[in-house]
Design an enzyme around this catalytic site. Structure first.
Site, PDB file in Angstrom:
ATOM      1  N   ASP A 160     -22.511   3.347  -9.917  1.00 48.65           N
ATOM      2  CA  ASP A 160     -23.904   3.005 -10.200  1.00 48.65           C
ATOM      3  C   ASP A 160     -24.192   3.185 -11.692  1.00 48.65           C
ATOM      4  OD1 ASP A 160     -24.448   2.872  -7.268  1.00 48.65           O
ATOM      5  OD2 ASP A 160     -23.991   4.993  -7.412  1.00 48.65           O
ATOM      6  N   HIS A 188     -26.356   7.788  -3.554  1.00 43.52           N
ATOM      7  CA  HIS A 188     -25.637   6.517  -3.729  1.00 43.52           C
ATOM      8  C   HIS A 188     -26.080   5.587  -2.598  1.00 43.52           C
ATOM      9  CE1 HIS A 188     -22.708   3.448  -4.422  1.00 43.52           C
ATOM     10  NE2 HIS A 188     -22.270   3.569  -3.185  1.00 43.52           N
TER      11      HIS A 188
HETATM   12  P1  NAD Z   1     -11.297  -0.090   3.687  1.00 45.53           P
HETATM   13  O1  NAD Z   1     -11.824  -0.262   5.062  1.00 45.53           O
HETATM   14  O2  NAD Z   1     -10.567  -1.181   2.999  1.00 45.53           O
HETATM   15  O3  NAD Z   1     -10.315   1.187   3.685  1.00 45.53           O
HETATM   16  C1  NAD Z   1     -10.620   2.391   4.315  1.00 45.53           C
HETATM   17  C2  NAD Z   1      -9.309   3.030   4.709  1.00 45.53           C
HETATM   18  O4  NAD Z   1      -9.612   4.331   5.201  1.00 45.53           O
HETATM   19  C3  NAD Z   1      -8.582   2.277   5.830  1.00 45.53           C
HETATM   20  O5  NAD Z   1      -7.236   2.031   5.438  1.00 45.53           O
HETATM   21  C4  NAD Z   1      -8.656   3.254   7.013  1.00 45.53           C
HETATM   22  O6  NAD Z   1      -7.493   3.184   7.835  1.00 45.53           O
HETATM   23  C5  NAD Z   1      -8.745   4.592   6.284  1.00 45.53           C
HETATM   24  N1  NAD Z   1      -9.319   5.678   7.072  1.00 45.53           N
HETATM   25  C6  NAD Z   1     -10.308   5.606   7.993  1.00 45.53           C
HETATM   26  N2  NAD Z   1     -10.506   6.829   8.521  1.00 45.53           N
HETATM   27  C7  NAD Z   1      -9.656   7.661   7.919  1.00 45.53           C
HETATM   28  C8  NAD Z   1      -9.381   9.059   8.053  1.00 45.53           C
HETATM   29  N3  NAD Z   1     -10.018   9.810   8.941  1.00 45.53           N
HETATM   30  N4  NAD Z   1      -8.413   9.599   7.272  1.00 45.53           N
HETATM   31  C9  NAD Z   1      -7.741   8.836   6.396  1.00 45.53           C
HETATM   32  N5  NAD Z   1      -7.942   7.515   6.236  1.00 45.53           N
HETATM   33  C10 NAD Z   1      -8.885   6.948   6.986  1.00 45.53           C
HETATM   34  O7  NAD Z   1     -12.530   0.426   2.820  1.00 45.53           O
HETATM   35  P2  NAD Z   1     -12.658   0.462   1.227  1.00 45.53           P
HETATM   36  O8  NAD Z   1     -13.168  -0.836   0.744  1.00 45.53           O
HETATM   37  O9  NAD Z   1     -11.415   1.041   0.640  1.00 45.53           O
HETATM   38  O10 NAD Z   1     -13.885   1.499   1.085  1.00 45.53           O
HETATM   39  C11 NAD Z   1     -13.737   2.836   1.464  1.00 45.53           C
HETATM   40  C12 NAD Z   1     -15.092   3.534   1.466  1.00 45.53           C
HETATM   41  O11 NAD Z   1     -15.633   3.601   0.147  1.00 45.53           O
HETATM   42  C13 NAD Z   1     -16.167   2.865   2.320  1.00 45.53           C
HETATM   43  O12 NAD Z   1     -16.881   3.887   2.979  1.00 45.53           O
HETATM   44  C14 NAD Z   1     -17.057   2.190   1.280  1.00 45.53           C
HETATM   45  O13 NAD Z   1     -18.363   2.009   1.771  1.00 45.53           O
HETATM   46  C15 NAD Z   1     -17.015   3.230   0.195  1.00 45.53           C
HETATM   47  N6  NAD Z   1     -17.448   2.796  -1.147  1.00 45.53           N
HETATM   48  C16 NAD Z   1     -18.129   3.705  -1.890  1.00 45.53           C
HETATM   49  C17 NAD Z   1     -18.546   3.361  -3.168  1.00 45.53           C
HETATM   50  C18 NAD Z   1     -19.296   4.358  -4.029  1.00 45.53           C
HETATM   51  O14 NAD Z   1     -19.740   3.953  -5.118  1.00 45.53           O
HETATM   52  N7  NAD Z   1     -19.481   5.613  -3.658  1.00 45.53           N
HETATM   53  C19 NAD Z   1     -18.254   2.094  -3.671  1.00 45.53           C
HETATM   54  C20 NAD Z   1     -17.538   1.192  -2.889  1.00 45.53           C
HETATM   55  C21 NAD Z   1     -17.135   1.566  -1.612  1.00 45.53           C
HETATM   56  C1  LMR Z   2     -21.033  -0.123  -3.406  1.00 44.49           C
HETATM   57  O1  LMR Z   2     -21.920   0.468  -4.018  1.00 44.49           O
HETATM   58  O2  LMR Z   2     -20.422  -1.108  -3.877  1.00 44.49           O
HETATM   59  C2  LMR Z   2     -20.679   0.324  -2.008  1.00 44.49           C
HETATM   60  O3  LMR Z   2     -21.106   1.645  -1.789  1.00 44.49           O
HETATM   61  C3  LMR Z   2     -21.256  -0.625  -0.989  1.00 44.49           C
HETATM   62  C4  LMR Z   2     -20.829  -0.282   0.415  1.00 44.49           C
HETATM   63  O4  LMR Z   2     -21.733  -0.223   1.288  1.00 44.49           O
HETATM   64  O5  LMR Z   2     -19.623  -0.092   0.662  1.00 44.49           O
END
Ligand code: NAD
Ligand code: LMR
Length: 329
Positions: A160, A188
């Site tokens: 962000d 967030h």
């Molecule tokens: P994704 O679905 O591609 O990957 C998630 C992975 O986590 C998968 O491979 C899944 O098998 C694994 N997983 C699920 N439960 C698990 C556990 N208990 N232990 C270990 N591994 C586990 O998702 P992504 O695109 O990599 O995003 C991951 C997370 O990050 C999501 O929650 C998304 O919303 C979040 N995110 C946060 C921000 C931020 O700014 N804070 C930004 C983008 C995404």
């Molecule tokens: C982002 O800010 O890009 C993510 O947290 C969005 C999401 O819901 O995975």
């Protein structure tokens, strides 16, 4: 001098963010160009094969700093001796899922992971939670780790922060490197508050330079706060490379320090500063030095900012109350 490798654990290693993150950790961008690393990849059983494929690719890069890779679905093994933990894997919200269901499903992940960190990680463990809802997942993990100092549990608002810098640079025609002291407050989520009242653009106060409260309220803040949803809409998947980049920035800054005359934004357990209730994991302006962070104190919060900080903090206290009711903290 040969340095001892740093143990870095990544959960959700086979996911999108994991794929964008691991190669940069292994090439020295997380901790520094002279710091060797051991990678520990935690996945659920269905993700192990894909994690093995990524590990094969990591081997094929012959990164000089990468000393070892272990892949497991056992959290106790994954966090054994961990110095840095990036908690990326989370349960995404699916159709028809209420917020309580989402918090409860994530509690089932972050509570045991917090306990595994408590029982197995190194004494200097630093935790960054990326998986959403990141702030409250961090709170759940932190509550399950009573032997680890609470301040070691942080949540990612650096994406962000970076988004806000980029939007402000575009508005003012400045280079991103000219923008300093921007702050993300709160959660967030769409309630977050990107604050430019203390920010500087090439040494000038950003809010005075922009001098356009309507742009701030109706364009800048919603663009930054809803950027995650806009990326999902455009890409058909949530941000991955930019999220991985922000995770690298967060840990790099935490370990290596903020530049003089600047600060960053981190989701951290509140000490009560700026009227944010103690204990909730909320984003603040922080400076970092020698692996520790401090909240920037003494900022004047105007009415415009106060209302927005309070709204995001209210959402965080509601999430805290919900996970408390579910017995997760
Ligand atoms: P994704 O679905 O591609 O990957 C998630 C992975 O986590 C998968 O491979 C899944 O098998 C694994 N997983 C699920 N439960 C698990 C556990 N208990 N232990 C270990 N591994 C586990 O998702 P992504 O695109 O990599 O995003 C991951 C997370 O990050 C999501 O929650 C998304 O919303 C979040 N995110 C946060 C921000 C931020 O700014 N804070 C930004 C983008 C995404
Ligand atoms: C982002 O800010 O890009 C993510 O947290 C969005 C999401 O819901 O995975």
């Amino acid at each position: 001098m040969t340095r001892t490798p740093v143990n870095v654990t990544v959960t959700g290693a086979a996911g999108q963010i994991g794929y964008a993150l691991l190669f940069r950790i292994a090439s020295g961008h997380l901790l520094g160009p002279d710091v060797p690393v051991n990678l520990r990849l935690l996945e659920i059983p269905q993700g192990l094969k894909a994690a093995e494929g990524t590990a094969m690719e990591l081997d094929d890069c012959a990164f000089p700093l990468l000393r070892g890779i272990e892949i497991t679905d056992d959290a106790n093994k994954a966090f054994a001796g961990a110095n840095v933990a990036l908690l990326v894997g989370a349960r995404p919200r699916t159709k028809g899922m209420e917020r309580g269901d989402l918090l409860s499903a994530n509690g089932g992940i972050f509570k045991p992971q917090g306990k595994a960190i408590n029982d197995n990680a190194a004494d200097d463990i630093k935790v960054l939670v990326v998986g959403n809802p990141a702030n409250t997942n961090a709170l759940i993990a932190q509550a399950a780790a009573p032997d680890v100092p609470a301040e070691r549990f942080t949540a990612m608002t650096r994406l962000d922060h970076n988004r806000a810098i980029s939007q402000l640079a575009a508005k003012t025609g400045a280079a991103v490197s000219d923008i300093k002291k921007l702050t993300i407050w709160g959660n967030h989520s769409a309630t977050q508050y990107p604050d430019i009242f203390h920010a500087e653009v090439a040494g000038k106060n950003a809010a005075e330079l922009v001098n356009d409260e309507a742009w701030l309220a109706d364009t800048f803040i919603p663009t930054v706060a809803k950027r995650g949803a806009a990326i999902i809409e455009a890409r058909g998947a949530s941000s991955a490379a930019s999220a991985a980049n922000a995770a690298i920035d967060h840990v790099h800054t935490w370990v290596n320090g903020t530049a003089a005359g600047d600060w960053t934004s981190m989701g951290i357990p509140s000490d009560g500063s700026y009227g944010v209730p103690e204990g909730i994991i909320s984003s603040f302006p922080v400076t970092t030095k020698d692996g520790k962070y401090e909240i920037v104190q003494g900022l004047d919060i105007n009415e415009f900012s106060r209302a927005r900080i309070d709204a995001s903090v209210k959402e965080l206290t509601e999430e805290r109350d919900a996970v408390r009711e579910l017995g997760l903290i």
